[in-house]
Design a protein around this motif. Structure first.
Motif, PDB file in Angstrom:
ATOM      1  N   PHE A   1      29.071  20.789 120.811  1.00 37.74           N
ATOM      2  CA  PHE A   1      27.822  21.131 120.130  1.00 37.74           C
ATOM      3  C   PHE A   1      27.166  22.374 120.718  1.00 37.74           C
ATOM      4  CE2 PHE A   1      28.146  16.580 119.004  1.00 37.74           C
ATOM      5  CZ  PHE A   1      28.128  16.729 117.632  1.00 37.74           C
ATOM      6  N   GLU A   2      27.353  22.633 122.002  1.00 42.19           N
ATOM      7  CA  GLU A   2      26.742  23.812 122.610  1.00 42.19           C
ATOM      8  C   GLU A   2      27.181  25.081 121.888  1.00 42.19           C
ATOM      9  OE1 GLU A   2      28.416  21.463 124.319  1.00 42.19           O
ATOM     10  OE2 GLU A   2      26.936  20.578 125.672  1.00 42.19           O
ATOM     11  N   THR A   3      28.479  25.198 121.635  1.00 38.59           N
ATOM     12  CA  THR A   3      28.983  26.392 120.961  1.00 38.59           C
ATOM     13  C   THR A   3      28.494  26.452 119.519  1.00 38.59           C
ATOM     14  OG1 THR A   3      30.936  26.317 122.382  1.00 38.59           O
ATOM     15  CG2 THR A   3      31.047  27.745 120.455  1.00 38.59           C
ATOM     16  N   ARG A   4      28.414  25.309 118.866  1.00 39.34           N
ATOM     17  CA  ARG A   4      27.921  25.307 117.480  1.00 39.34           C
ATOM     18  C   ARG A   4      26.453  25.728 117.408  1.00 39.34           C
ATOM     19  NH1 ARG A   4      31.348  20.212 116.940  1.00 39.34           N
ATOM     20  NH2 ARG A   4      33.191  21.016 115.888  1.00 39.34           N
ATOM     21  N   PHE A   5      25.648  25.317 118.380  1.00 44.81           N
ATOM     22  CA  PHE A   5      24.258  25.762 118.405  1.00 44.81           C
ATOM     23  C   PHE A   5      24.194  27.278 118.578  1.00 44.81           C
ATOM     24  CE2 PHE A   5      23.171  21.460 118.286  1.00 44.81           C
ATOM     25  CZ  PHE A   5      21.804  21.260 118.337  1.00 44.81           C
ATOM     26  N   LEU A   6      25.071  27.837 119.434  1.00 47.19           N
ATOM     27  CA  LEU A   6      25.125  29.286 119.612  1.00 47.19           C
ATOM     28  C   LEU A   6      25.565  29.993 118.336  1.00 47.19           C
ATOM     29  CD1 LEU A   6      26.781  29.702 123.137  1.00 47.19           C
ATOM     30  CD2 LEU A   6      24.462  30.353 122.483  1.00 47.19           C
ATOM     31  N   ILE A   7      26.608  29.466 117.694  1.00 47.49           N
ATOM     32  CA  ILE A   7      27.083  30.044 116.428  1.00 47.49           C
ATOM     33  C   ILE A   7      25.944  30.073 115.422  1.00 47.49           C
ATOM     34  CG2 ILE A   7      28.585  29.682 114.425  1.00 47.49           C
ATOM     35  CD1 ILE A   7      30.674  28.511 116.390  1.00 47.49           C
ATOM     36  N   ASN A   8      25.253  28.960 115.306  1.00 47.85           N
ATOM     37  CA  ASN A   8      24.159  28.857 114.340  1.00 47.85           C
ATOM     38  C   ASN A   8      23.074  29.905 114.610  1.00 47.85           C
ATOM     39  OD1 ASN A   8      22.798  27.292 112.142  1.00 47.85           O
ATOM     40  ND2 ASN A   8      21.290  26.992 113.757  1.00 47.85           N
ATOM     41  N   GLU A   9      22.648  30.015 115.860  1.00 50.33           N
ATOM     42  CA  GLU A   9      21.586  30.963 116.195  1.00 50.33           C
ATOM     43  C   GLU A   9      22.017  32.404 115.935  1.00 50.33           C
ATOM     44  OE1 GLU A   9      20.257  30.158 120.179  1.00 50.33           O
ATOM     45  OE2 GLU A   9      19.829  28.059 119.684  1.00 50.33           O
ATOM     46  N   ALA A  10      23.242  32.749 116.349  1.00 52.67           N
ATOM     47  CA  ALA A  10      23.720  34.121 116.164  1.00 52.67           C
ATOM     48  C   ALA A  10      23.906  34.450 114.683  1.00 52.67           C
ATOM     49  CB  ALA A  10      25.023  34.327 116.932  1.00 52.67           C
ATOM     50  N   CYS A  11      24.456  33.503 113.933  1.00 54.20           N
ATOM     51  CA  CYS A  11      24.657  33.753 112.496  1.00 54.20           C
ATOM     52  C   CYS A  11      23.326  33.856 111.765  1.00 54.20           C
ATOM     53  CB  CYS A  11      25.536  32.658 111.894  1.00 54.20           C
ATOM     54  SG  CYS A  11      27.275  32.812 112.349  1.00 54.20           S
ATOM     55  N   GLN A  12      22.366  33.025 112.122  1.00 54.34           N
ATOM     56  CA  GLN A  12      21.031  33.117 111.509  1.00 54.34           C
ATOM     57  C   GLN A  12      20.407  34.474 111.820  1.00 54.34           C
ATOM     58  OE1 GLN A  12      20.700  30.480 109.002  1.00 54.34           O
ATOM     59  NE2 GLN A  12      18.610  30.694 109.704  1.00 54.34           N
ATOM     60  N   LYS A  13      20.507  34.892 113.074  1.00 54.95           N
ATOM     61  CA  LYS A  13      19.913  36.163 113.506  1.00 54.95           C
ATOM     62  C   LYS A  13      20.503  37.348 112.751  1.00 54.95           C
ATOM     63  CE  LYS A  13      19.272  39.032 117.614  1.00 54.95           C
ATOM     64  NZ  LYS A  13      19.479  39.111 119.081  1.00 54.95           N
ATOM     65  N   HIS A  14      21.819  37.315 112.528  1.00 51.54           N
ATOM     66  CA  HIS A  14      22.499  38.457 111.923  1.00 51.54           C
ATOM     67  C   HIS A  14      22.806  38.280 110.431  1.00 51.54           C
ATOM     68  CE1 HIS A  14      22.967  40.658 115.672  1.00 51.54           C
ATOM     69  NE2 HIS A  14      23.174  39.489 116.236  1.00 51.54           N
ATOM     70  N   GLY A  15      22.335  37.173 109.843  1.00 54.39           N
ATOM     71  CA  GLY A  15      22.526  36.972 108.410  1.00 54.39           C
ATOM     72  C   GLY A  15      23.971  36.766 108.011  1.00 54.39           C
ATOM     73  N   ILE A  16      24.724  36.046 108.848  1.00 54.48           N
ATOM     74  CA  ILE A  16      26.144  35.805 108.581  1.00 54.48           C
ATOM     75  C   ILE A  16      26.346  34.348 108.186  1.00 54.48           C
ATOM     76  CG2 ILE A  16      28.467  35.802 109.582  1.00 54.48           C
ATOM     77  CD1 ILE A  16      27.433  37.984 111.532  1.00 54.48           C
ATOM     78  N   ASN A  17      27.061  34.121 107.104  1.00 52.31           N
ATOM     79  CA  ASN A  17      27.391  32.756 106.695  1.00 52.31           C
ATOM     80  C   ASN A  17      28.403  32.158 107.663  1.00 52.31           C
ATOM     81  OD1 ASN A  17      25.843  32.985 104.276  1.00 52.31           O
ATOM     82  ND2 ASN A  17      27.547  34.024 103.300  1.00 52.31           N
ATOM     83  N   TRP A  18      28.334  30.834 107.828  1.00 54.00           N
ATOM     84  CA  TRP A  18      29.359  30.183 108.646  1.00 54.00           C
ATOM     85  C   TRP A  18      29.674  28.809 108.093  1.00 54.00           C
ATOM     86  CZ3 TRP A  18      28.956  26.174 112.561  1.00 54.00           C
ATOM     87  CH2 TRP A  18      27.658  25.708 112.810  1.00 54.00           C
ATOM     88  N   VAL A  19      30.895  28.361 108.388  1.00 52.14           N
ATOM     89  CA  VAL A  19      31.378  27.077 107.896  1.00 52.14           C
ATOM     90  C   VAL A  19      31.629  26.176 109.106  1.00 52.14           C
ATOM     91  CG1 VAL A  19      33.123  25.872 106.537  1.00 52.14           C
ATOM     92  CG2 VAL A  19      32.467  28.215 105.918  1.00 52.14           C
TER      93      VAL A  19
END
Length: 197
Positions: free
Chosen positions: A82-100
């Protein structure tokens, strides 16, 4: 499927215990203790030499995630924590990138698209980081091969739809348990006080 560039990031090395569910790898990869990103690069290069592949042997963390995602159109989650997923979420939100998102454990798995369209993010779905030991892991309960293939296939189908702008992009969290024979779709609401959104 028309993808021109794939960046593969993984810190782990191929082990024999991976082979029943990580079908890209071989016994030879495990014997040589190849980094998973390198082994994947070697196999995928042989499958299609026209795709540019970039293998990165690294841990994804707060100091490097933005560099890893800044020039991509979509992030695919194949992580196991979950730690990495929280990071992915924050970075993608910040940069406007979709993620699955995609996760598996035992005979169950789940996937959801987190889109840069004003909808919910991963923190809306899971507001707080789970405490260590509160969730089962592949190390504690294992994972069977069929669920990894199913979740990965759904992730890839959704990625294709996202990249071409299809109106059929799934907007709900999907949970499947092949052992219990269940499939559930859950509407995730955007949290008005989400610290990431």
């Amino acid at each position: 499927s028309g993808i021109g560039f794939v960046r593969i990031i993984d810190r782990d090395f191929v082990e024999k215990i991976n082979l029943q569910r990580q079908i890209l790898f071989t016994e030879k990869d495990a014997e040589e203790c190849l980094p998973k990103a390198e082994a994947a690069y070697q196999k995928l290069s042989q499958a299609n030499s026209e795709i540019e592949l970039e293998p990165i042997i690294s841990d994804v963390n707060s100091s490097n995630i933005e560099d890893y995602i800044k020039d991509v159109d979509l992030v695919m989650d194949g992580t196991d924590n979950f730690e990495t997923r929280f990071l992915i979420n924050e970075a993608c939100q910040k940069h406007g990138i979709n993620w699955v998102y995609g996760g598996v454990i035992a005979g169950g798995g789940a996937t959801m698209n987190f889109l840069n369209d004003g909808g919910p993010c991963f923190r809306c779905f899971m507001p707080n980081m789970p405490t260590p030991g509160s969730y089962p892991t592949c190390s504690t309960v294992g994972v069977i091969n069929p669920i990894t293939g199913i979740i990965a296939s759904y992730e890839v189908a959704e990625a294709m739809k996202i990249l071409i702008g299809s109106p059929q992009i799934r907007r709900k969290y999907m949970a499947i348990d092949v052992w219990e024979n269940t499939v559930d779709f859950i509407e995730i609401e955007k949290l008005p006080d989400c610290p990431v959104c």
